[in-house]
Scaffold this active site. Structure first.
Site, short mmCIF file in Angstrom:
data_model
loop_
_atom_site.label_atom_id
_atom_site.label_comp_id
_atom_site.label_asym_id
_atom_site.label_seq_id
_atom_site.Cartn_x
_atom_site.Cartn_y
_atom_site.Cartn_z
N SER A 143 36.84 94.12 42.91
CA SER A 143 36.81 93.12 43.96
C SER A 143 37.25 93.79 45.26
O SER A 143 38.33 94.39 45.31
CB SER A 143 37.77 91.98 43.59
OG SER A 143 37.88 91.06 44.64
N LYS A 169 32.23 93.08 43.77
CA LYS A 169 32.46 91.71 44.29
C LYS A 169 32.97 91.82 45.72
O LYS A 169 33.89 92.59 46.00
CB LYS A 169 33.49 91.02 43.40
CG LYS A 169 34.12 89.76 43.99
CD LYS A 169 34.86 88.98 42.90
CE LYS A 169 36.18 88.44 43.40
NZ LYS A 169 36.95 87.77 42.33
N LYS A 171 34.49 89.83 49.07
CA LYS A 171 35.10 88.61 49.57
C LYS A 171 34.32 88.18 50.81
O LYS A 171 33.97 89.03 51.65
CB LYS A 171 36.56 88.88 49.95
CG LYS A 171 37.45 89.17 48.75
CD LYS A 171 37.63 87.92 47.91
CE LYS A 171 38.69 88.12 46.83
NZ LYS A 171 38.89 86.90 46.04
N ASP A 196 32.74 86.20 46.60
CA ASP A 196 33.82 85.25 46.30
C ASP A 196 34.33 84.67 47.62
O ASP A 196 34.81 85.42 48.49
CB ASP A 196 34.96 85.97 45.56
CG ASP A 196 36.08 85.02 45.14
OD1 ASP A 196 36.01 83.81 45.41
OD2 ASP A 196 37.05 85.52 44.51
N GLU A 221 31.32 82.91 43.82
CA GLU A 221 32.55 82.39 43.21
C GLU A 221 33.25 81.43 44.17
O GLU A 221 33.42 81.76 45.35
CB GLU A 221 33.44 83.60 42.88
CG GLU A 221 34.71 83.28 42.12
CD GLU A 221 35.52 84.55 41.80
OE1 GLU A 221 34.97 85.67 41.89
OE2 GLU A 221 36.71 84.41 41.48
N ASP A 246 36.55 79.49 39.96
CA ASP A 246 37.83 80.18 39.78
C ASP A 246 38.93 79.13 39.98
O ASP A 246 39.35 78.47 39.03
CB ASP A 246 37.91 81.35 40.79
CG ASP A 246 39.25 82.06 40.84
OD1 ASP A 246 40.19 81.64 40.15
OD2 ASP A 246 39.37 83.06 41.60
N LYS A 270 41.18 83.30 34.44
CA LYS A 270 42.40 84.04 34.77
C LYS A 270 43.49 83.48 33.88
O LYS A 270 43.73 82.26 33.87
CB LYS A 270 42.79 83.84 36.24
CG LYS A 270 41.91 84.59 37.22
CD LYS A 270 42.41 84.42 38.65
CE LYS A 270 41.44 85.09 39.62
NZ LYS A 270 41.75 84.75 41.02
N GLY A 298 41.19 88.63 38.21
CA GLY A 298 42.41 89.39 38.42
C GLY A 298 43.27 88.76 39.51
O GLY A 298 42.79 87.96 40.30
O1 OSB Z 1 39.92 84.97 43.99
O2 OSB Z 1 39.75 86.36 42.44
C1 OSB Z 1 40.33 85.98 43.44
C2 OSB Z 1 42.96 88.51 44.58
C3 OSB Z 1 43.96 87.67 45.00
C4 OSB Z 1 43.78 86.31 44.91
C5 OSB Z 1 42.59 85.78 44.42
C6 OSB Z 1 41.57 86.63 44.01
C7 OSB Z 1 41.75 88.02 44.11
C8 OSB Z 1 40.73 89.00 43.77
C9 OSB Z 1 41.18 90.37 43.34
O3 OSB Z 1 39.54 88.79 43.88
C10 OSB Z 1 41.25 90.53 41.87
C11 OSB Z 1 41.93 91.81 41.47
O4 OSB Z 1 41.44 92.89 41.83
O5 OSB Z 1 42.96 91.75 40.77
MG MG Z 2 38.23 84.25 43.01
#
Ligand code: OSB
Ligand code: MG
Length: 384
Positions: A143, A169, A171, A196, A221, A246, A270, A298
């Site tokens: 991500s 992924k 953001k 996401d 997402e 999520d 998660k 994650g």
């Molecule tokens: O939305 O999945 C998410 C990190 C912090 C808060 C929310 C999210 C995330 C990530 C990173 O997308 C996931 C990771 O690399 O652990």
């Molecule tokens: Mg997410």
């Protein structure tokens, strides 16, 4: 076997509060992370075994309502006393023991995870096996946070593609979405790609979100509100890109409702968000029966949380690569030995008992900013 061998004795529970700093800041639509405070939960059975769990709440309630402080309060004042008051025959019992306490899934999950690890270590089997996982290795993606410029993003993607990650992924948020994805697709036409939004849009943005359909994304997402499944169902009917939920999913019940409504085609599981491994497995099994694909999300975990994610991902309906990248993507020094290593986009599921990684005690102490210990006696004294 004697009766006592069939219960999991809870001798002492230690909350190690750690502060670790990410190698580079991680930006989402709702904020930027760099310093991470969290708890490593250690449960000692008094017979020479320890189990470990990790709390994944952040310091601010941006992602969900839980924070490091609420996790501490709920664990210390409610959940830990419940663990000492009840017999635990199997880690699945913990969900029931915690059921008088509403929500607070991440607090529950940190303790439940430690019970699962302890159980597997006592049984001398890997946690993945204890959960019913069959994979020997898991496919992982990565991500990537919002970057200062698109050029920076293209460079970062190139690096991770070269490292072998199985999917990328990105953001997104309003102002960092369609044009960015277009440029990424121009440079990387074939990589498995997803986005996401962390709830950055509303249903009014439907025409805007439709523009993502042309980029052959694996999924989008959590585009809409963190607590919504109704508007997501409307959106999914209008867009081709599969919706993945999520933030909206806190339990198997939530997953059932979302699937019944058609709010998503994919679910990000998660462990912390759904209250633990038992509930995660339940969602996995339900989705498998109903043809819904899942993957493991994650929360920028340190080694203990990362190891739990790996064990869970060994279950067979985790067919899409998750966000569990290697330790070195996040940390200069992780708290487990060996650290989590990704090779050709794969992590080998450890074969040692429990989470399968050793806790590096010197690093645990190095990053520790506070420690609290609980025993059955100390709990009784406190409640007088
Ligand atoms: O939305 O999945 C998410 C990190 C912090 C808060 C929310 C999210 C995330 C990530 C990173 O997308 C996931 C990771 O690399 O652990
Ligand atoms: Mg997410």
């Amino acid at each position: 076997m004697s009766n006592s061998a069939q219960t999991i004795p809870i001798g002492k529970i230690t909350l190690h509060q750690l502060r670790m700093t990410l190698k580079s800041p991680f930006s989402t639509s709702f904020g930027t992370f760099q310093d991470k405070d969290f708890f490593i939960v250690e449960i000692d059975d008094g017979e020479g075994n320890q189990g470990f769990g990790e709390s994944v709440a952040f310091s601010s309630p941006w992602y969900s309502e839980e924070t490091v402080k609420t996790n501490e309060h709920v664990m210390a004042d409610f959940l830990i006393p419940l663990l000492f008051e009840h017999d635990i025959h199997h880690p699945d019992d913990v969900t029931k023991i915690f059921s008088p306490i509403r929500r607070n899934q991440m607090a529950k999950s940190a303790l439940e995870g430690a019970v699962w690890d302890l159980y597997a270590r006592r049984m001398q089997i890997p946690l993945a096996d204890a959960l019913g996982g069959t994979k020997k290795e898991i496919d992982v993606g990565i991500s990537i946070g919002i970057q200062p410029t698109v050029e920076d993003l293209l460079t970062v993607i190139g690096k991770h593609v070269d490292e072998g990650y199985k999917r990328i992924k990105l953001k997104i948020k309003p102002g960092w979405d369609i044009d960015v994805v277009k440029k990424v697709r121009q440079k990387f036409p074939d990589i498995p790609l997803m986005v996401d939004a962390n709830s950055a849009y509303t249903i009014q943005d439907i025409d805007h979100l439709k523009k993502l359909d042309e980029f052959n994304l694996m999924m989008i997402e959590q585009p809409l509100a963190h607590d919504d499944i109704i508007q997501h169902a409307k959106l999914q009917k209008e867009i081709e890109t599969p919706v993945c939920l999520d933030e909206s999913i806190h339990s198997c019940e939530d997953a059932k409702n979302a699937i019944e409504l058609g709010s998503c085609k994919i679910i990000n599981i998660k462990i912390g968000r759904v209250g633990g491994l038992t509930e995660s497995k339940k969602i996995h099994d339900f989705c498998k029966e109903h043809g819904i694909l899942v993957w493991c999300g994650g929360m920028l975990e340190a080694g203990v949380g990362r190891a739990h994610n790996i064990a869970l991902t060994a279950l067979d309906n985790f067919v899409l690569p998750g966000d569990t990248a290697g330790s070195s993507r996040y940390w200069e020094e992780d708290i487990i030995e060996p650290e989590v290593v990704v090779q050709n986009g794969k992590i080998t599921v450890p074969k040692k008992p429990g989470i399968g990684y050793k806790i590096d005690r010197s690093r645990l102490v190095k990053f520790r900013i506070n420690k609290q210990e609980f025993t059955a006696d100390s709990i009784k004294k406190n409640s007088i």
